[in-house]
Design a protein around this motif. Structure first.
Motif, PDB file in Angstrom:
ATOM      1  N   ASP A 101       1.091  -2.071 -11.064  1.00 12.87           N
ATOM      2  CA  ASP A 101       1.240  -2.732  -9.904  1.00 12.87           C
ATOM      3  C   ASP A 101       1.530  -4.066  -9.710  1.00 12.87           C
ATOM      4  O   ASP A 101       0.692  -4.999 -10.293  1.00 12.87           O
ATOM      5  CB  ASP A 101      -0.217  -2.112  -9.151  1.00 12.87           C
ATOM      6  CG  ASP A 101      -0.195  -2.898  -7.623  1.00 12.87           C
ATOM      7  OD1 ASP A 101       0.837  -3.446  -7.331  1.00 12.87           O
ATOM      8  OD2 ASP A 101      -0.955  -2.608  -6.798  1.00 12.87           O
ATOM      9  N   ILE A 132       3.048  -5.792  -7.574  1.00  7.22           N
ATOM     10  CA  ILE A 132       3.170  -6.296  -5.941  1.00  7.22           C
ATOM     11  C   ILE A 132       2.856  -7.800  -5.903  1.00  7.22           C
ATOM     12  O   ILE A 132       3.535  -8.558  -5.174  1.00  7.22           O
ATOM     13  CB  ILE A 132       2.443  -5.359  -5.191  1.00  7.22           C
ATOM     14  CG1 ILE A 132       2.964  -4.028  -4.952  1.00  7.22           C
ATOM     15  CG2 ILE A 132       2.354  -6.150  -3.605  1.00  7.22           C
ATOM     16  CD1 ILE A 132       1.962  -3.094  -4.226  1.00  7.22           C
ATOM     17  N   GLN A 133       1.718  -8.147  -6.719  1.00  6.48           N
ATOM     18  CA  GLN A 133       1.386  -9.695  -6.380  1.00  6.48           C
ATOM     19  C   GLN A 133       2.057 -10.384  -7.862  1.00  6.48           C
ATOM     20  O   GLN A 133       2.501 -11.344  -7.617  1.00  6.48           O
ATOM     21  CB  GLN A 133      -0.064  -9.885  -6.571  1.00  6.48           C
ATOM     22  CG  GLN A 133      -0.526 -11.317  -6.352  1.00  6.48           C
ATOM     23  CD  GLN A 133      -1.786 -11.637  -5.476  1.00  6.48           C
ATOM     24  OE1 GLN A 133      -2.302 -12.559  -5.517  1.00  6.48           O
ATOM     25  NE2 GLN A 133      -2.295 -10.510  -4.949  1.00  6.48           N
ATOM     26  N   GLY A 164      -4.253  -2.172  -1.815  1.00  2.95           N
ATOM     27  CA  GLY A 164      -3.974  -1.908  -0.371  1.00  2.95           C
ATOM     28  C   GLY A 164      -4.987  -1.409   0.282  1.00  2.95           C
ATOM     29  O   GLY A 164      -6.120  -0.921  -0.068  1.00  2.95           O
ATOM     30  N   ALA A 216       0.963  -1.073   0.070  1.00  2.98           N
ATOM     31  CA  ALA A 216       0.043   0.012   0.128  1.00  2.98           C
ATOM     32  C   ALA A 216       0.865   1.139   0.047  1.00  2.98           C
ATOM     33  O   ALA A 216       0.744   2.159  -0.755  1.00  2.98           O
ATOM     34  CB  ALA A 216      -0.811   0.082   1.172  1.00  2.98           C
ATOM     35  N   LYS A 222       5.259  -7.845  -1.722  1.00  5.99           N
ATOM     36  CA  LYS A 222       5.407  -9.120  -1.423  1.00  5.99           C
ATOM     37  C   LYS A 222       6.403 -10.026  -1.439  1.00  5.99           C
ATOM     38  O   LYS A 222       7.040  -9.912  -0.586  1.00  5.99           O
ATOM     39  CB  LYS A 222       4.191  -9.934  -2.225  1.00  5.99           C
ATOM     40  CG  LYS A 222       2.786  -9.169  -1.905  1.00  5.99           C
ATOM     41  CD  LYS A 222       1.565 -10.174  -2.270  1.00  5.99           C
ATOM     42  CE  LYS A 222       0.228  -9.522  -2.154  1.00  5.99           C
ATOM     43  NZ  LYS A 222      -0.464 -10.059  -1.073  1.00  5.99           N
TER      44      LYS A 222
END
Ligand SMILES: Cc1ncc(COP(=O)(O)O)c(C=O)c1O
Length: 432
Positions: free
Chosen positions: A250, A252-253, A156, A128, A279
């Motif tokens: 994004d 992040i995942q 987030g 986030a 992550k």
């Protein structure tokens, strides 16, 4: 359940959850806030190694949750543990902006290298926080307020990140007001949205508002493992370019290899202006990053970005070890292999139990299996858990099984999990 044909990683000493887990979950109720308290169904862990966890009752289970995607290199990878232990003995914290240390720039150099150079990196703690800072950079560098985000998105749980996150219940309900100047567009493939619907909505939003950036997940994570049509990201990149806005991926995942490429967005041939990472980058220690070119990352004044904790040295030491493991153990290639195995396995299950599974999709190992309904997936997950396999769902309706296993999971462990899932699918379909 029938005997397993492969050397078992799973070992069940009690029913799941065992008595000690039940006791601990009951104890949590009196001291831990309920929105974060354990349900009591999932075992409390005492140790983990690779793709295995051992619980407080002496059970050993296969982990398809992988710290919600943080454990690409697995639990307690020796290289990461050694790096953390070695660094912890020297120092734990200073705040890099106040008293600097080499690890910060070492990992920044390694990450920039994975982008082919020409990129600068700022570290933060959570996903986030990376999202918030990417938006700060985009607004400051364009001098515009508007941010475009998408249906199905999860970015987030802080206020700005929540404004960008789509799902109302339980994430946003009651927590407003949220920041203004957020515009949400359809994400083709999510909730029946089409490229055409996206194009029309994008034309209106980009035409009428001062848009600093569009933030997008290359494959929806929490939103249900939805893969958009191949032309979507290139089209978005074009629209953003035409309007002088920025593209924030994004990752992040989906990033760092899980989708079968270091950046999932590269699979569509796009080059985002800014990328958020999180992550898996420090194997579960809090670390996230914003990556972008010097023209975007450099002009802000010293201390305009930062905080007390971002770029914690121990997390960075873990992060440096993670990148070597990813390279030495070929985890990005492994993501593709695991993804292929998962896809053909679930296709076979879908043909054996007609009507149970409605879709199988994903990039690399980020495979989502959509079930006919939440109850069917619930039955499968309970059966799998009782037989020693931990799983997690995605999507508002919780009917997508998402695979976030450590990529160090061996083929034997996958075979063992497949035996459990086959049996669990029979149970879910009412045939077990
Ligand atoms: C794509 C994406 N962005 C942002 C976040 C938020 O990350 P964090 O929970 O570390 O704040 C997540 C977490 O699931 C995510 O999947």
């Amino acid at each position: 359940m029938r005997a397993l044909d492969v050397a078992p990683s799973i070992h069940l000493a009690t029913a799941i959850p065992g008595p000690r887990t039940r006791e601990l979950a009951a104890r949590a109720q009196s001291s831990v806030a309920h929105p974060v308290a354990p349900s009591g169904e999932t075992p409390f862990i005492v140790r983990g190694r690779g793709a295995l966890v051992e619980d407080v009752d002496g059970n050993r289970l296969l982990d398809f949750i992988g710290g919600l995607g943080c454990l690409m290199v697995g639990h307690a990878h020796p290289a990461v543990v050694d790096a953390v232990a070695e660094h912890s003995r020297r120092f734990l914290h200073t705040d890099y902006a106040v008293i600097p240390y080499e690890e910060y720039q070492t990992l920044a150099e390694l990450i920039a290298g994975r982008f082919g150079g020409g990129r600068k990196v700022a570290f933060f703690n959570s996903g986030a926080e990376a999202v918030e800072n990417a938006v700060k950079v985009a607004r400051a560098m364009t001098g515009r307020p508007g941010i475009v985000c998408f249906e199905g998105a999860f970015h987030g749980r802080t206020n700005l990140a929540l404004a960008l996150t789509h799902r109302e219940d339980p994430y946003k309900k009651g927590f407003g007001p949220f920041v203004p100047e957020i515009y949400r567009l359809p994400y083709p493939g999510f909730g029946g949205a089409t490229m055409d619907g996206f194009e029309k909505a994008a034309a209106a939003v980009f035409g009428e508002h001062q848009i600093a950036a569009a933030i997008v997940e290359p494959e929806l994570g929490e939103g249900g493992y939805v893969v958009p049509p191949r032309e979507f990201l290139p089209r978005l990149e074009r629209i953003v370019d035409d309007h002088g806005s920025l593209l924030i991926a994004d990752e992040i995942q989906a990033g760092y290899g899980r989708a079968g490429a270091f950046l999932a967005s590269s699979l569509s041939g796009v080059t985002p202006d800014l990328v958020t990472l999180g992550k898996p980058i420090a194997a579960g220690l809090p670390l996230s990053a914003v990556v972008g070119p010097p023209e975007l990352m450099d002009p802000l004044k010293f201390s305009a970005l930062g905080g007390t904790y971002p770029g914690n040295p121990v997390a960075l030491a873990a992060g440096i070890a993670v990148l070597s493991v990813v390279e030495e153990e070929g985890l990005i290639e492994r993501a593709t292999q695991i993804g292929e195995r998962l896809t053909s396995f679930w296709q076979a299950v879908a043909s054996e139990h007609r009507g149970l599974i409605t879709d199988i999709r994903g990039l690399g190992s980020m495979v989502g299996v959509e079930f006919a309904d939440r109850e069917a997936l619930g039955r499968l997950r309970s059966a799998a858990l009782s037989a020693g396999v931990l799983t997690v769902t995605a999507g508002a309706e919780a009917k997508v099984l998402r695979h976030l296993m450590p990529l160090v999971m061996t083929d034997d462990q996958l075979d063992e999990a497949f035996q459990v899932f086959s049996w669990a699918a029979g149970t879910a379909a009412g045939a077990g």
